[in-house]
Design a protein around this motif. Structure first.
Motif, PDB file in Angstrom:
ATOM      1  N   ARG A   1      47.293   4.543  69.919  1.00  0.00           N
ATOM      2  CA  ARG A   1      48.595   4.497  70.963  1.00  0.00           C
ATOM      3  C   ARG A   1      48.068   5.867  71.961  1.00  0.00           C
ATOM      4  N   GLY A   2      47.125   6.520  71.824  1.00  0.00           N
ATOM      5  CA  GLY A   2      46.882   7.796  72.644  1.00  0.00           C
ATOM      6  C   GLY A   2      47.017   9.017  72.326  1.00  0.00           C
ATOM      7  N   THR A   3      47.842   9.213  70.991  1.00  0.00           N
ATOM      8  CA  THR A   3      48.058  10.422  70.661  1.00  0.00           C
ATOM      9  C   THR A   3      46.897  11.351  70.117  1.00  0.00           C
ATOM     10  N   ASP A   4      46.791  12.720  69.892  1.00  0.00           N
ATOM     11  CA  ASP A   4      45.643  13.390  69.145  1.00  0.00           C
ATOM     12  C   ASP A   4      46.100  13.924  67.954  1.00  0.00           C
ATOM     13  N   LEU A   5      46.428  12.902  67.090  1.00  0.00           N
ATOM     14  CA  LEU A   5      46.739  13.689  65.849  1.00  0.00           C
ATOM     15  C   LEU A   5      45.455  13.430  64.989  1.00  0.00           C
ATOM     16  N   VAL A   6      45.413  14.166  64.094  1.00  0.00           N
ATOM     17  CA  VAL A   6      44.361  14.143  63.009  1.00  0.00           C
ATOM     18  C   VAL A   6      44.917  14.310  61.578  1.00  0.00           C
ATOM     19  N   VAL A   7      44.183  13.902  60.388  1.00  0.00           N
ATOM     20  CA  VAL A   7      44.782  13.813  59.146  1.00  0.00           C
ATOM     21  C   VAL A   7      43.942  14.547  58.142  1.00  0.00           C
ATOM     22  N   ALA A   8      44.434  15.239  57.160  1.00  0.00           N
ATOM     23  CA  ALA A   8      43.349  15.796  56.099  1.00  0.00           C
ATOM     24  C   ALA A   8      43.843  15.153  54.733  1.00  0.00           C
ATOM     25  N   PRO A   9      43.424  13.944  54.530  1.00  0.00           N
ATOM     26  CA  PRO A   9      43.644  13.516  53.479  1.00  0.00           C
ATOM     27  C   PRO A   9      43.336  13.835  52.156  1.00  0.00           C
ATOM     28  N   ASN A  10      44.490  13.998  51.180  1.00  0.00           N
ATOM     29  CA  ASN A  10      44.479  14.868  49.941  1.00  0.00           C
ATOM     30  C   ASN A  10      45.337  14.024  48.695  1.00  0.00           C
ATOM     31  N   ALA A  11      45.662  13.079  48.992  1.00  0.00           N
ATOM     32  CA  ALA A  11      46.813  12.424  47.963  1.00  0.00           C
ATOM     33  C   ALA A  11      46.774  10.993  47.872  1.00  0.00           C
ATOM     34  N   ARG A  12      47.067  10.409  46.768  1.00  0.00           N
ATOM     35  CA  ARG A  12      47.357   9.034  46.529  1.00  0.00           C
ATOM     36  C   ARG A  12      48.557   8.643  45.896  1.00  0.00           C
ATOM     37  N   LEU A  13      49.583   8.655  46.774  1.00  0.00           N
ATOM     38  CA  LEU A  13      50.984   8.550  46.093  1.00  0.00           C
ATOM     39  C   LEU A  13      51.723   7.458  47.081  1.00  0.00           C
ATOM     40  N   PRO A  14      51.333   6.259  46.690  1.00  0.00           N
ATOM     41  CA  PRO A  14      51.701   4.973  47.651  1.00  0.00           C
ATOM     42  C   PRO A  14      53.151   4.635  47.755  1.00  0.00           C
ATOM     43  N   SER A  15      53.488   3.792  48.665  1.00  0.00           N
ATOM     44  CA  SER A  15      54.994   3.432  49.104  1.00  0.00           C
ATOM     45  C   SER A  15      54.974   2.185  47.964  1.00  0.00           C
ATOM     46  N   SER A  16      56.206   1.704  47.744  1.00  0.00           N
ATOM     47  CA  SER A  16      56.782   0.471  46.748  1.00  0.00           C
ATOM     48  C   SER A  16      57.530  -0.195  47.516  1.00  0.00           C
ATOM     49  N   LEU A  17      57.471  -1.372  47.158  1.00  0.00           N
ATOM     50  CA  LEU A  17      58.486  -2.618  47.589  1.00  0.00           C
ATOM     51  C   LEU A  17      59.114  -2.848  46.318  1.00  0.00           C
ATOM     52  N   ILE A  18      60.474  -2.572  46.587  1.00  0.00           N
ATOM     53  CA  ILE A  18      61.364  -2.474  45.553  1.00  0.00           C
ATOM     54  C   ILE A  18      62.466  -3.608  45.480  1.00  0.00           C
ATOM     55  N   VAL A  19      62.790  -4.440  44.501  1.00  0.00           N
ATOM     56  CA  VAL A  19      63.878  -5.044  44.424  1.00  0.00           C
ATOM     57  C   VAL A  19      65.197  -4.666  43.429  1.00  0.00           C
ATOM     58  N   LYS A  20      66.291  -5.201  43.411  1.00  0.00           N
ATOM     59  CA  LYS A  20      67.147  -5.044  42.291  1.00  0.00           C
ATOM     60  C   LYS A  20      66.638  -5.678  40.928  1.00  0.00           C
ATOM     61  N   ALA A  21      67.059  -4.813  39.825  1.00  0.00           N
ATOM     62  CA  ALA A  21      66.413  -5.145  38.793  1.00  0.00           C
ATOM     63  C   ALA A  21      66.749  -6.650  38.121  1.00  0.00           C
ATOM     64  N   ASP A  22      67.817  -7.195  38.389  1.00  0.00           N
ATOM     65  CA  ASP A  22      68.310  -8.362  37.980  1.00  0.00           C
ATOM     66  C   ASP A  22      67.803  -9.328  39.010  1.00  0.00           C
ATOM     67  N   SER A  23      67.055  -8.965  40.059  1.00  0.00           N
ATOM     68  CA  SER A  23      66.791 -10.072  41.067  1.00  0.00           C
ATOM     69  C   SER A  23      65.481 -11.112  40.263  1.00  0.00           C
ATOM     70  N   ALA A  24      65.773 -12.297  40.752  1.00  0.00           N
ATOM     71  CA  ALA A  24      64.777 -13.391  40.157  1.00  0.00           C
ATOM     72  C   ALA A  24      63.484 -13.493  40.938  1.00  0.00           C
ATOM     73  N   ASP A  25      63.319 -12.710  42.438  1.00  0.00           N
ATOM     74  CA  ASP A  25      62.314 -12.689  43.022  1.00  0.00           C
ATOM     75  C   ASP A  25      60.987 -11.936  42.219  1.00  0.00           C
ATOM     76  N   GLN A  26      59.923 -13.008  42.148  1.00  0.00           N
ATOM     77  CA  GLN A  26      58.797 -12.323  41.753  1.00  0.00           C
ATOM     78  C   GLN A  26      57.359 -12.235  42.661  1.00  0.00           C
ATOM     79  N   SER A  27      57.540 -12.824  43.962  1.00  0.00           N
ATOM     80  CA  SER A  27      56.663 -12.797  44.763  1.00  0.00           C
ATOM     81  C   SER A  27      57.157 -12.647  46.297  1.00  0.00           C
ATOM     82  N   PRO A  28      56.381 -11.990  46.866  1.00  0.00           N
ATOM     83  CA  PRO A  28      56.796 -11.726  48.621  1.00  0.00           C
ATOM     84  C   PRO A  28      57.035 -13.033  49.143  1.00  0.00           C
ATOM     85  N   THR A  29      56.526 -14.234  48.906  1.00  0.00           N
ATOM     86  CA  THR A  29      56.815 -15.234  49.580  1.00  0.00           C
ATOM     87  C   THR A  29      58.332 -15.635  49.555  1.00  0.00           C
TER      88      THR A  29
END
Length: 322
Positions: A95-123
């Motif tokens: 998108r036109g910025t001049d950013l650079v990145v120095a990768p050094n970690a694997r700490l991924p985001s998560s998809l979280i639901v309530k513990a009592d949710s019946a949902d088991q799939s993103p569908t």
């Protein structure tokens, strides 16, 4: 003895020669941190152990309310460095910025639901609200969307994506107004203590797309123009940060000093966060594997994740090697 103006000037000059010269101020780096996040812990460890002074620089940590705020501050030049994912940096370069990145970690985001949710799939989220703690262009969200595509749903289109502060999103999830919430690490480490559970992670999605286990997804992002003009300051910070990460990888006493900053509700979650941080440290990064992961993402349903207009390859010069 009569004091003449000449005598006074001579005495003042002689005194000035005997006084130590005023110290030059240390070069300063402005760092955008999240209150409960890995960069804030590393910065605090650098400060506590005096690694900034050892390496000859000063720091000004600026606490941001959320990852998206840190990203905006970096683009606006209000901070010099943040911790974020390299897929977001790649998108910003497109998108036109001049950013650079120095990768050094694997700490991924998560998809979280309530513990009592019946949902088991993103569908099961079709037509329902998903809260995003971050920007729509975050790499973690892109990877979780990729996981959804594999299950047959584009969460950004077929679910109702919503953005707000982390506190508001958690409250909406607690009240049942959200079906799920996308949170950056280390939020998932405390979910089981707060009535929530982890359904999916960006790390699992990356692995499913062919990225090797332990492959870095995040790192330090900077503006290239700032880096070009402050290369020694950046290099000194990288050296201090690497030393801090090495210490945190083995020294439990340093973690004890950080505990009040971590939001861990009990000993088990404290140990979990510490263990996940240590497991997520990445010493070496292979840009070719990043290109392969990017290619797998752009190949999903004709580049659907990128609005059908993804660049054919990652931007040249995206990755900075300290």
């Amino acid at each position: 003895m009569k004091l003449t103006r000449r005598t006074l000037f001579a005495a003042a000059a002689a005194l000035a020669l005997t006084l130590p010269a005023a110290a030059e101020p240390l070069p300063n780096i402005r760092i955008g941190t999240i209150e409960n996040g890995p960069l804030s812990w590393e910065v605090e460890t650098i400060r506590t152990l005096g690694l900034d002074k050892k390496h000859g620089f000063a720091m000004t940590p600026i606490v941001m309310a959320a990852p998206a705020a840190a990203q905006s501050a970096l683009k606006a030049g209000k901070v010099n460095l943040i911790f974020t994912d390299w897929l977001w940096v790649a998108g910003e370069r497109g998108r036109g910025t001049d950013l650079v990145v120095a990768p050094n970690a694997r700490l991924p985001s998560s998809l979280i639901v309530k513990a009592d949710s019946a949902d088991q799939s993103p569908t099961e989220f079709k037509g329902r609200k998903i809260g995003i703690n971050g920007s729509p262009e975050d790499g973690g969200w892109l990877l979780l969307r990729a996981s959804g595509l594999g299950a047959g749903i584009d969460l950004a289109i077929e679910a109702k994506e919503t953005h707000a502060s982390p506190e508001v999103l958690r409250q909406e999830l607690d009240r049942g107004e959200l079906a799920a919430l996308v949170e950056p690490w280390p939020a998932a480490a405390v979910t089981s203590a707060t009535g929530l559970r982890e359904m999916d992670t960006a790390g699992a999605a990356a692995t499913a797309l062919g990225a090797p286990e332990g492959f870095a997804l995040q790192g330090y992002a900077l503006q290239k123009s700032w880096l070009d003009h402050h290369s020694k300051l950046a290099s000194d910070f990288f050296a201090a940060a690497a030393e801090a990460r090495q210490i945190l990888s083995t020294d439990d006493a340093e973690w004890d000093k950080l505990r009040n900053r971590m939001g861990a509700p009990d000993d088990a979650r404290f140990a979990q966060i510490k263990g996940e941080y240590r497991a997520g440290i990445v010493a070496e990064f292979d840009p070719a594997k990043a290109e392969a992961l990017y290619g797998a993402l752009t190949g999903l349903e004709g580049g659907k994740l990128f609005g059908g207009s993804a660049a054919p390859s990652l931007p040249e010069g995206l990755f900075h090697k300290p």
